[in-house]
Write a protein that holds these residues in place. Structure first.
Motif, PDB file in Angstrom:
ATOM      1  N   THR A  16       0.726  -1.178  -0.058  1.00 18.58           N
ATOM      2  CA  THR A  16       0.079   0.024   0.019  1.00 18.58           C
ATOM      3  C   THR A  16       0.913   1.430  -0.074  1.00 18.58           C
ATOM      4  O   THR A  16       2.032   1.096   0.450  1.00 18.58           O
ATOM      5  N   VAL A  17       0.376   2.225  -0.275  1.00 24.23           N
ATOM      6  CA  VAL A  17       0.983   3.796  -0.238  1.00 24.23           C
ATOM      7  C   VAL A  17       1.444   3.924   1.374  1.00 24.23           C
ATOM      8  O   VAL A  17       2.756   4.455   1.519  1.00 24.23           O
ATOM      9  N   GLU A  18       0.547   3.596   2.132  1.00 26.71           N
ATOM     10  CA  GLU A  18       1.158   3.686   3.556  1.00 26.71           C
ATOM     11  C   GLU A  18       2.493   2.917   3.906  1.00 26.71           C
ATOM     12  O   GLU A  18       3.419   3.253   4.632  1.00 26.71           O
ATOM     13  N   GLU A  19       2.473   1.453   3.434  1.00 31.16           N
ATOM     14  CA  GLU A  19       3.718   0.814   3.624  1.00 31.16           C
ATOM     15  C   GLU A  19       4.768   1.139   3.050  1.00 31.16           C
ATOM     16  O   GLU A  19       6.051   1.310   3.452  1.00 31.16           O
ATOM     17  N   LEU A  20       4.724   1.884   1.860  1.00 30.61           N
ATOM     18  CA  LEU A  20       5.815   2.412   0.982  1.00 30.61           C
ATOM     19  C   LEU A  20       6.400   3.635   1.882  1.00 30.61           C
ATOM     20  O   LEU A  20       7.393   3.955   1.983  1.00 30.61           O
ATOM     21  N   CYS A  21       5.155   4.380   2.404  1.00 27.95           N
ATOM     22  CA  CYS A  21       5.591   5.709   3.186  1.00 27.95           C
ATOM     23  C   CYS A  21       6.429   5.241   4.455  1.00 27.95           C
ATOM     24  O   CYS A  21       7.462   5.853   4.626  1.00 27.95           O
ATOM     25  N   ALA A  22       6.155   4.272   5.002  1.00 28.91           N
ATOM     26  CA  ALA A  22       7.038   3.680   6.140  1.00 28.91           C
ATOM     27  C   ALA A  22       8.289   3.102   5.760  1.00 28.91           C
ATOM     28  O   ALA A  22       9.002   3.368   6.329  1.00 28.91           O
ATOM     29  N   PHE A  23       8.181   2.301   4.658  1.00 33.54           N
ATOM     30  CA  PHE A  23       9.675   2.079   4.030  1.00 33.54           C
ATOM     31  C   PHE A  23      10.529   3.017   3.900  1.00 33.54           C
ATOM     32  O   PHE A  23      11.603   3.143   4.147  1.00 33.54           O
ATOM     33  N   ILE A  24      10.107   4.225   3.158  1.00 29.62           N
ATOM     34  CA  ILE A  24      10.855   5.285   2.692  1.00 29.62           C
ATOM     35  C   ILE A  24      11.389   5.897   4.254  1.00 29.62           C
ATOM     36  O   ILE A  24      12.630   6.524   4.136  1.00 29.62           O
ATOM     37  N   ALA A  25      10.638   6.088   5.298  1.00 26.78           N
ATOM     38  CA  ALA A  25      11.113   6.661   6.468  1.00 26.78           C
ATOM     39  C   ALA A  25      12.175   5.661   7.042  1.00 26.78           C
ATOM     40  O   ALA A  25      13.077   6.078   7.603  1.00 26.78           O
TER      41      ALA A  25
END
Length: 461
Positions: free
Chosen positions: A17-26
């Protein structure tokens, strides 16, 4: 997620999901490294303190990972700090001021340990958990993201990935154009490699008579602008395109380019990448570029100087050489010659000299220096820029063919190289190794050992 190591990590993590990708980038930032492996393996993590876990978790984050700067602010306020103190802490983190972060250490430890003990944890466990949280805060001073920044980068990554998949030619034209204008040649060559390798798009090499005014595509081919060449700008592409119907020798074109304001630095860069290959070898064209000014005047002293300096290239004996000059030029004083055209003497030099081309390694260096990449031409060469070099002899090489990074160990400690040097590695010996870990498991790998490095930067810069 365009860096090689980051790409490998995201392929292992597989965000859904976008949220998981967001967490990965952080999560891939230095501020989260103490927990990253467990995050990548999708382990569930909690501190075991309900109030704290609920504070850190949410609708899109099922574990108590401390990924974002906002979570740190919420955490310190929960511990009894003033909101202003939490804001000051975030400023210190964003400016990487570790000394200011450490100033709150005592209060943080006391309050955090107390929270755990008040909720039934023994003192040793409370100290251990507090230290693990503090470690994240200290790491965050190195580099961490806020949630909005991570979310924007996640969206950018998805938009570009979608555009590459559905509109590859248009996307790569836009990206190559942007990074060429920014002179970020490391980005440009990775984009070109990616377009060719994964989308079957041909990247046409720069050539005279080609339209290099701006990046564009025709069919399955992308034509580059001159701004993707070090030392060059698009304005020269416009001038050269106006000369696309030129007929004559390179010497004539050379004189015309001088008139049009294309300077020596630009002409030399274009020669070295093979832009004018239809007119002769790189060595031949560089000879014109480097000697015309000095030998365009045919004085007797100049003729003797030229003959002595380039005798190995000249086909004629001195007597035949001077006799031939006197047949095409007039000399009233015996000290100089006059010609109908001032370039006649230099044309005579070119007609009666055998000028060698540059060697293969220099061509490789020129491509990497001016274009950021080596076209490879089917050869399995190890060539690229040194990303890191340690005194122990280990070096990290970024390939100028596909952009991958590989560690090598030099057995010869006297090798003279530094970071950003362009090098060629002739031979590599691979040795397998196996190491026992503290938990009884084993880690295996391969060491790449080299005994010799050819420093192309030192040879040709």
């Amino acid at each position: 997620v365009e860096q090689n190591k980051t790409r490998d990590k995201v392929m292992r993590y597989k965000p859904k999901t976008v949220e998981e990708l967001c967490a990965f980038i952080a999560g891939i930032r230095p501020g989260f490294q103490s927990y990253y492996k467990r995050f990548e393996n999708r382990e569930h993590f909690e501190f075991g303190l309900k109030e704290l876990d609920e504070l850190l978790q949410g609708e899109y984050l099922g574990s108590s990972w401390i990924l974002y700067q906002e979570q740190i602010m919420k955490l310190v306020v929960w511990l009894g700090f003033e909101v202003k103190e939490s804001a000051d802490l975030m400023k210190a983190i964003s400016k990487k001021k570790e000394d200011k972060i450490k100033m709150i250490s005592e209060k943080f430890h006391n309050e955090c340990i107390k929270k755990f003990i008040d909720n039934g944890f023994d003192k040793e466990t409370a100290i251990q958990k507090t230290e693990s949280i503090w470690r994240v805060i200290l790491d965050a001073s190195a580099y961490s993201f806020n949630a909005s920044h991570s979310y924007c980068m996640a969206l950018d990554s998805l938009y570009i990935a979608y555009a590459k998949a559905h509109y590859p030619k248009q996307t790569y034209v836009a990206l190559i154009k942007y990074f060429s204008e920014c002179k970020k040649f490391d980005k440009v060559y990775k984009l070109k490699y990616e377009a060719q390798q994964y989308f079957g798009i041909e990247i046409e090499p720069h050539k005279f008579r080609q339209d290099n005014r701006e990046v564009h595509f025709e069919g399955r081919k992308i034509y580059q602008s001159l701004s993707s060449i070090k030392e060059c700008q698009d304005e020269y592409g416009k001038i050269l395109y106006e000369l696309k119907d030129f007929q004559g020798s390179y010497l004539d074109l050379f004189l015309l380019m001088q008139e049009k304001g294309i300077n020596k630095r630009v002409r030399t860069a274009l020669i070295k990448i093979g832009y004018f290959s239809e007119f002769g070898s790189i060595g031949y064209l560089l000879f014109i570029e480097n000697t015309y000014k000095e030998y365009s005047r045919a004085t007797i002293s100049n003729i003797k100087k030229y003959y002595l300096e380039y005798q190995e290239y000249i086909k004629l004996s001195w007597e035949d050489f001077i006799s031939s000059i006197s047949m095409i030029g007039n000399s009233k004083t015996g000290k100089s010659f006059t010609f109908e055209n001032k370039s006649d003497f230099f044309k005579f030099i070119l007609d009666n000299s055998e000028i060698n081309d540059i060697i293969g390694l220099e061509k490789i260096y020129n491509e990497i220096y001016y274009l950021g990449m080596y076209s490879n031409e089917g050869k399995n060469l190890i060539v690229g820029r040194v990303s890191k070099f340690k005194n122990t002899g280990s070096l990290l090489l970024e390939s100028s063919i596909d952009g991958t990074e590989t560690w090598y160990r030099c057995s010869n400690k006297s090798i003279s190289i530094k970071e950003k040097d362009i090098i060629y590695i002739p031979n590599v010996e691979e040795k397998k190794w196996k190491r026992k870990n503290s938990d009884g498991t084993y880690t295996e790998g391969i060491s790449r050992i080299i005994s010799n490095v050819i420093n192309l930067t030192a040879m040709y810069k």
